[in-house]
Design a protein around this motif. Sequence first.
Motif, PDB file in Angstrom:
ATOM      1  N   ILE A  85       0.808  -1.223   0.000  1.00 31.74           N
ATOM      2  CA  ILE A  85       0.000   0.000   0.000  1.00 31.74           C
ATOM      3  C   ILE A  85       0.841   1.273   0.000  1.00 31.74           C
ATOM      4  CG2 ILE A  85      -2.042  -1.074   0.995  1.00 31.74           C
ATOM      5  CD1 ILE A  85      -1.253   0.217   3.699  1.00 31.74           C
ATOM      6  N   GLY A  86       2.159   1.163   0.108  1.00 35.72           N
ATOM      7  CA  GLY A  86       2.978   2.365   0.051  1.00 35.72           C
ATOM      8  C   GLY A  86       4.338   2.176   0.666  1.00 35.72           C
ATOM      9  N   VAL A  87       5.103   3.254   0.632  1.00 38.37           N
ATOM     10  CA  VAL A  87       6.426   3.311   1.239  1.00 38.37           C
ATOM     11  C   VAL A  87       6.409   4.520   2.173  1.00 38.37           C
ATOM     12  CG1 VAL A  87       8.895   3.465   0.828  1.00 38.37           C
ATOM     13  CG2 VAL A  87       7.449   2.287  -0.821  1.00 38.37           C
ATOM     14  N   ALA A  88       6.537   4.253   3.462  1.00 39.36           N
ATOM     15  CA  ALA A  88       6.368   5.287   4.486  1.00 39.36           C
ATOM     16  C   ALA A  88       7.701   5.840   4.975  1.00 39.36           C
ATOM     17  CB  ALA A  88       5.599   4.711   5.673  1.00 39.36           C
ATOM     18  N   HIS A  89       7.667   7.110   5.362  1.00 37.81           N
ATOM     19  CA  HIS A  89       8.826   7.750   5.971  1.00 37.81           C
ATOM     20  C   HIS A  89       8.570   8.065   7.440  1.00 37.81           C
ATOM     21  CE1 HIS A  89      12.075  10.704   6.624  1.00 37.81           C
ATOM     22  NE2 HIS A  89      12.693   9.959   5.740  1.00 37.81           N
ATOM     23  N   ARG A  90       7.310   7.907   7.862  1.00 35.05           N
ATOM     24  CA  ARG A  90       6.914   8.158   9.248  1.00 35.05           C
ATOM     25  C   ARG A  90       5.586   7.452   9.504  1.00 35.05           C
ATOM     26  NH1 ARG A  90       6.637  11.781   6.147  1.00 35.05           N
ATOM     27  NH2 ARG A  90       7.197  13.870   6.268  1.00 35.05           N
ATOM     28  N   PRO A  91       5.255   7.215  10.776  1.00 36.20           N
ATOM     29  CA  PRO A  91       4.004   6.507  11.084  1.00 36.20           C
ATOM     30  C   PRO A  91       2.752   7.176  10.504  1.00 36.20           C
ATOM     31  CG  PRO A  91       5.409   6.508  13.002  1.00 36.20           C
ATOM     32  CD  PRO A  91       6.066   7.420  11.987  1.00 36.20           C
ATOM     33  N   SER A  92       2.717   8.485  10.435  1.00 37.60           N
ATOM     34  CA  SER A  92       1.521   9.143   9.899  1.00 37.60           C
ATOM     35  C   SER A  92       1.284   8.765   8.440  1.00 37.60           C
ATOM     36  CB  SER A  92       1.607  10.658  10.069  1.00 37.60           C
ATOM     37  OG  SER A  92       2.737  11.179   9.391  1.00 37.60           O
ATOM     38  N   ASP A  93       2.353   8.453   7.689  1.00 44.49           N
ATOM     39  CA  ASP A  93       2.190   7.992   6.305  1.00 44.49           C
ATOM     40  C   ASP A  93       1.389   6.693   6.277  1.00 44.49           C
ATOM     41  OD1 ASP A  93       3.832  10.096   5.466  1.00 44.49           O
ATOM     42  OD2 ASP A  93       5.618   8.827   5.279  1.00 44.49           O
ATOM     43  N   LEU A  95      -0.947   1.448  15.997  1.00 49.63           N
ATOM     44  CA  LEU A  95       0.250   0.957  15.326  1.00 49.63           C
ATOM     45  C   LEU A  95       1.215   0.264  16.281  1.00 49.63           C
ATOM     46  CD1 LEU A  95       0.914   3.882  12.826  1.00 49.63           C
ATOM     47  CD2 LEU A  95      -0.367   1.762  12.469  1.00 49.63           C
ATOM     48  N   THR A  96       0.815   0.119  17.539  1.00 51.77           N
ATOM     49  CA  THR A  96       1.636  -0.619  18.505  1.00 51.77           C
ATOM     50  C   THR A  96       1.020  -1.971  18.853  1.00 51.77           C
ATOM     51  OG1 THR A  96       0.576   0.410  20.425  1.00 51.77           O
ATOM     52  CG2 THR A  96       2.519   1.526  19.504  1.00 51.77           C
ATOM     53  N   ASP A  97      -0.132  -2.295  18.291  1.00 54.66           N
ATOM     54  CA  ASP A  97      -0.832  -3.548  18.590  1.00 54.66           C
ATOM     55  C   ASP A  97      -0.222  -4.683  17.770  1.00 54.66           C
ATOM     56  OD1 ASP A  97      -2.532  -5.701  18.857  1.00 54.66           O
ATOM     57  OD2 ASP A  97      -4.327  -4.634  18.180  1.00 54.66           O
ATOM     58  N   PRO A  98       0.493  -5.621  18.431  1.00 59.43           N
ATOM     59  CA  PRO A  98       1.133  -6.705  17.689  1.00 59.43           C
ATOM     60  C   PRO A  98       0.140  -7.660  17.020  1.00 59.43           C
ATOM     61  CG  PRO A  98       1.345  -7.058  20.050  1.00 59.43           C
ATOM     62  CD  PRO A  98       0.730  -5.697  19.864  1.00 59.43           C
ATOM     63  N   GLY A  99      -1.113  -7.611  17.414  1.00 57.07           N
ATOM     64  CA  GLY A  99      -2.133  -8.404  16.738  1.00 57.07           C
ATOM     65  C   GLY A  99      -2.556  -7.796  15.421  1.00 57.07           C
ATOM     66  N   PHE A 100      -2.249  -6.518  15.226  1.00 61.24           N
ATOM     67  CA  PHE A 100      -2.623  -5.804  14.002  1.00 61.24           C
ATOM     68  C   PHE A 100      -1.425  -5.544  13.104  1.00 61.24           C
ATOM     69  CE2 PHE A 100      -3.272  -1.583  11.928  1.00 61.24           C
ATOM     70  CZ  PHE A 100      -4.183  -2.010  10.967  1.00 61.24           C
ATOM     71  N   PRO A 122      17.947   5.274   8.195  1.00 57.18           N
ATOM     72  CA  PRO A 122      18.363   4.400   7.096  1.00 57.18           C
ATOM     73  C   PRO A 122      18.961   3.110   7.639  1.00 57.18           C
ATOM     74  CG  PRO A 122      19.053   6.645   6.669  1.00 57.18           C
ATOM     75  CD  PRO A 122      18.508   6.601   8.078  1.00 57.18           C
ATOM     76  N   SER A 123      18.853   2.027   6.852  1.00 55.25           N
ATOM     77  CA  SER A 123      19.367   0.739   7.297  1.00 55.25           C
ATOM     78  C   SER A 123      20.826   0.857   7.670  1.00 55.25           C
ATOM     79  CB  SER A 123      19.184  -0.310   6.187  1.00 55.25           C
ATOM     80  OG  SER A 123      19.849   0.094   5.011  1.00 55.25           O
ATOM     81  N   GLY A 124      21.193   0.125   8.719  1.00 57.56           N
ATOM     82  CA  GLY A 124      22.567   0.161   9.210  1.00 57.56           C
ATOM     83  C   GLY A 124      22.789   1.190  10.291  1.00 57.56           C
ATOM     84  N   LYS A 125      21.794   2.052  10.574  1.00 63.33           N
ATOM     85  CA  LYS A 125      21.910   3.063  11.618  1.00 63.33           C
ATOM     86  C   LYS A 125      20.821   2.817  12.659  1.00 63.33           C
ATOM     87  CE  LYS A 125      23.610   6.745   8.643  1.00 63.33           C
ATOM     88  NZ  LYS A 125      23.374   8.118   8.190  1.00 63.33           N
ATOM     89  N   PRO A 126      21.125   2.990  13.939  1.00 63.09           N
ATOM     90  CA  PRO A 126      20.078   2.788  14.958  1.00 63.09           C
ATOM     91  C   PRO A 126      19.028   3.874  14.867  1.00 63.09           C
ATOM     92  CG  PRO A 126      22.092   3.654  15.955  1.00 63.09           C
ATOM     93  CD  PRO A 126      22.413   3.356  14.505  1.00 63.09           C
ATOM     94  N   GLY A 127      17.778   3.520  15.264  1.00 63.80           N
ATOM     95  CA  GLY A 127      16.686   4.497  15.272  1.00 63.80           C
ATOM     96  C   GLY A 127      16.954   5.581  16.291  1.00 63.80           C
ATOM     97  N   ASN A 128      16.483   6.799  15.988  1.00 62.09           N
ATOM     98  CA  ASN A 128      16.708   7.910  16.905  1.00 62.09           C
ATOM     99  C   ASN A 128      15.429   8.357  17.602  1.00 62.09           C
ATOM    100  OD1 ASN A 128      15.282   9.269  14.966  1.00 62.09           O
ATOM    101  ND2 ASN A 128      16.910  10.678  14.397  1.00 62.09           N
ATOM    102  N   GLY A 129      14.338   7.590  17.387  1.00 64.39           N
ATOM    103  CA  GLY A 129      13.089   7.942  18.057  1.00 64.39           C
ATOM    104  C   GLY A 129      12.383   9.126  17.440  1.00 64.39           C
ATOM    105  N   SER A 130      12.756   9.516  16.198  1.00 63.17           N
ATOM    106  CA  SER A 130      12.174  10.717  15.592  1.00 63.17           C
ATOM    107  C   SER A 130      10.752  10.512  15.093  1.00 63.17           C
ATOM    108  CB  SER A 130      13.052  11.209  14.440  1.00 63.17           C
ATOM    109  OG  SER A 130      13.124  10.232  13.422  1.00 63.17           O
ATOM    110  N   GLY A 131      10.341   9.257  14.854  1.00 67.98           N
ATOM    111  CA  GLY A 131       8.982   9.014  14.385  1.00 67.98           C
ATOM    112  C   GLY A 131       8.025   8.943  15.550  1.00 67.98           C
ATOM    113  N   SER A 132       6.874   9.588  15.428  1.00 64.62           N
ATOM    114  CA  SER A 132       5.893   9.504  16.514  1.00 64.62           C
ATOM    115  C   SER A 132       4.751   8.618  16.078  1.00 64.62           C
ATOM    116  CB  SER A 132       5.377  10.898  16.882  1.00 64.62           C
ATOM    117  OG  SER A 132       4.727  11.470  15.783  1.00 64.62           O
ATOM    118  N   VAL A 133       4.237   7.879  17.026  1.00 66.37           N
ATOM    119  CA  VAL A 133       3.135   6.968  16.736  1.00 66.37           C
ATOM    120  C   VAL A 133       1.913   7.677  17.072  1.00 66.37           C
ATOM    121  CG1 VAL A 133       2.069   4.761  17.282  1.00 66.37           C
ATOM    122  CG2 VAL A 133       4.541   4.962  17.194  1.00 66.37           C
TER     123      VAL A 133
END
Length: 82
Positions: A27-35, A53-58, A71-82
């Motif tokens: 359905i798409g390629v997202a850059h953040r949870p809102s996408d 978006l935190t429900d492991p059943g969904f 980007p792959s190979g770098k740890p997440g920095n927590g910049s995306g908000s759910v």
Amino acid sequence: MTPAAKLVVYPPDENGWRRVRYDGVAIGVAHRPSDIRVFLAAAGMEDAEDADLTDPGFVEWRGGGPEAWEPSGKPGNGSGSV
């Protein structure tokens, strides 16, 4: 046996974008949870804005959870908000 999640978010690529599938369909390629919520609404999901978006059943997050948008190979920095 646990049913498979309807939403699958793949690991970030070299640019930090994550491929998204819903009910087996890309359905798409997202850059953040809102996408992801926008994609779900376009795919016809009612109440996409309220999707948990935190429900492991969904949702199955591969290669890091909803906070991993680096980007792959770098740890997440927590910049995306759910």
